[in-house]
Design a protein around this motif. Structure first.
Motif, short mmCIF file in Angstrom:
data_model
loop_
_atom_site.label_atom_id
_atom_site.label_comp_id
_atom_site.label_asym_id
_atom_site.label_seq_id
_atom_site.Cartn_x
_atom_site.Cartn_y
_atom_site.Cartn_z
N VAL A 1 6.31 -9.06 -41.57
CA VAL A 1 7.53 -9.46 -41.08
C VAL A 1 8.65 -8.20 -40.84
O VAL A 1 9.55 -8.47 -40.27
CB VAL A 1 8.13 -10.55 -41.80
CG1 VAL A 1 7.33 -12.02 -41.58
CG2 VAL A 1 8.22 -10.19 -43.15
N ASP B 1 0.72 -13.00 -40.43
CA ASP B 1 0.51 -12.77 -41.78
C ASP B 1 -0.08 -11.33 -41.63
O ASP B 1 -0.96 -10.82 -41.02
CB ASP B 1 -0.60 -13.72 -42.41
CG ASP B 1 -0.59 -13.42 -43.81
OD1 ASP B 1 -0.39 -14.74 -44.52
OD2 ASP B 1 -0.89 -12.69 -44.34
N THR C 1 5.06 -17.78 -40.99
CA THR C 1 4.63 -16.23 -41.50
C THR C 1 4.31 -16.69 -42.90
O THR C 1 4.69 -17.62 -43.73
CB THR C 1 6.17 -15.61 -41.78
OG1 THR C 1 6.82 -16.13 -42.89
CG2 THR C 1 6.89 -15.82 -40.74
N HIS D 1 9.07 -19.73 -42.71
CA HIS D 1 9.17 -18.23 -43.18
C HIS D 1 8.55 -18.30 -44.86
O HIS D 1 9.35 -18.65 -45.72
CB HIS D 1 10.28 -17.55 -43.19
CG HIS D 1 10.32 -16.32 -43.92
ND1 HIS D 1 9.11 -15.33 -43.59
CD2 HIS D 1 11.40 -15.55 -44.35
CE1 HIS D 1 9.37 -14.02 -44.49
NE2 HIS D 1 10.66 -14.25 -44.59
N VAL E 1 7.06 -9.03 -34.60
CA VAL E 1 7.76 -10.49 -34.77
C VAL E 1 8.14 -10.94 -33.33
O VAL E 1 7.80 -12.04 -32.90
CB VAL E 1 8.61 -10.64 -35.98
CG1 VAL E 1 8.96 -12.03 -35.95
CG2 VAL E 1 7.92 -10.11 -37.27
#
Ligand code: WQD
Length: 335
Positions: free
Chosen positions: A56, A35, A10, A76, A62
């Protein structure tokens, strides 16, 4: 050896995320990037890397990406990282950082993904009592940015206790430099980009604080080359693939440099004089913050390799100075 799994990154279009994606690919790994491109840059993504253009905070998106790509672990990064911005808009930071981490953990649980490398920060230490900070030292953040990162670490720890989650939270010190212009962090308000902007605009560098209890009175920080930082993430991935883990790790060099030492290195690398002016310190600015790096060496077998001159040289090579304008301020020619 079984085929290494796919890792979801991410914030993989970001500064540190972009460097980490490049290193994972260079060792033959398959990577997917999630992203929302709110601060990430699409041009940082290597050709062929799937991009899930989502936040996120969108738990279903996700979870869908985790399932679709049969992800085995997540790194992350996705988060905003401006201390001043977090002071002005704390809710934005708590929503993005704590909310984002909670959303990601929910999606990982739904999709059965049990490995996480978390992007934390030295800002969790706030104003450390002594210069060298250990992971066991009190974490007393002094900004919503640092506090939201600390809370996210604690959420990860509790979820790891309750469910099948292996995790490593990496507390970054001062990331600098870049492997390429495209991966550089031009917009940041940190010291290195601000030095180059002062260069390009022909004005003195503003040194915030000259009376700290340090060898030359200016602030001392543990600067780490972003390439070393990315290597630390790859080492964390390898560690999580070897077996269960649950640890917070400082990521620095264990060596501090003052602002004046950084300016001296800029002078040496660029061959340019570096005029500066010393002004009052920023509120809440600690004199010295240096990482103890024993634990990461023990847990991951990793240590930083690049020194200050290499950091400055890579930052200088990647700086994207504005084109010279006929009547504008003096333009710095690269030597
Ligand atoms: C470094 C030194 C300043 C600007 C960062 C952020 C965050 C975190 C690491 C990841 C200090 C001095 C600065 C300037 C200066 N990383 N300075 N003139 O304050 O250590 O904070 O820590 O999350 O990036 O929290 O980094 O680059 O702002 O300052 O003299 O114009 O440079 O006093 O000593 P800092 P910084």
């Amino acid at each position: 050896m079984t085929e290494p799994g796919v890792w979801l990154v991410t914030g993989g279009a970001g500064y540190i995320g972009g460097h980490t994606v490049a290193r994972l690919l260079s060792e033959g790994r398959r990577v997917v990037v999630l992203d929302d491109l709110s601060t990430g840059l699409a041009h940082r993504l290597p050709v062929g890397v799937p991009l899930v253009n989502a936040s996120v905070l969108d738990t279903d998106a996700v979870a869908g990406a985790l399932r679709e790509h049969a992800v085995s672990g997540v790194i992350h990064f996705a988060a905003k990282k401006s201390v001043p911005e977090s002071m002005a808009d704390p809710l934005l930071y708590y929503r993005e950082i704590v909310g984002g981490t909670t959303s990601l953990l929910t999606a990982m649980r739904e999709a059965g993904v049990g490995r996480l490398v978390y992007s934390s920060t030295a800002a969790v230490y706030g104003m450390p009592k002594q210069g060298i900070v250990r992971e066991t030292d009190p974490a007393v953040p002094i900004s919503p940015y640092g506090h939201s990162k600390l809370v996210s670490e604690q959420v990860i720890r509790e979820v790891g206790r309750a469910h099948e989650l292996s995790w490593l939270s990496l507390r970054y010190f001062n990331a600098v430099g870049a492997d390429t212009v495209g991966l550089a962090d031009h917009g940041a308000s940190n010291l290195f980009p601000r030095i180059f902007r002062a260069f390009a605009q022909g004005r003195p560098v503003v040194v915030t604080g000259g009376d700290f209890d340090t060898p030359d009175g200016t602030g001392v920080r543990d600067y780490i080359h972003v390439g070393d930082l990315a290597d630390a993430h790859v080492a964390a991935v390898h560690r999580l693939e070897r077996g269960p883990a649950a640890a917070v790790l400082n990521v620095g060099t264990g060596r501090g440099y003052s602002v004046l030492e950084v300016l001296a290195a800029f002078r040496e690398i660029t061959g340019e004089d570096v005029p500066y002016e010393i002004v009052a310190p920023r509120a809440g600015d600690p004199a010295t913050v240096i990482a103890s790096v024993d634990r990461i060496a023990e847990e991951l077998g990793w240590s930083a390799r690049r020194d200050l001159k290499e950091m400055v040289a890579s930052a200088w090579a990647a700086v994207d100075l504005p084109p010279p304008s006929p009547s504008g301020p003096p333009h710095l020619e690269k030597v």
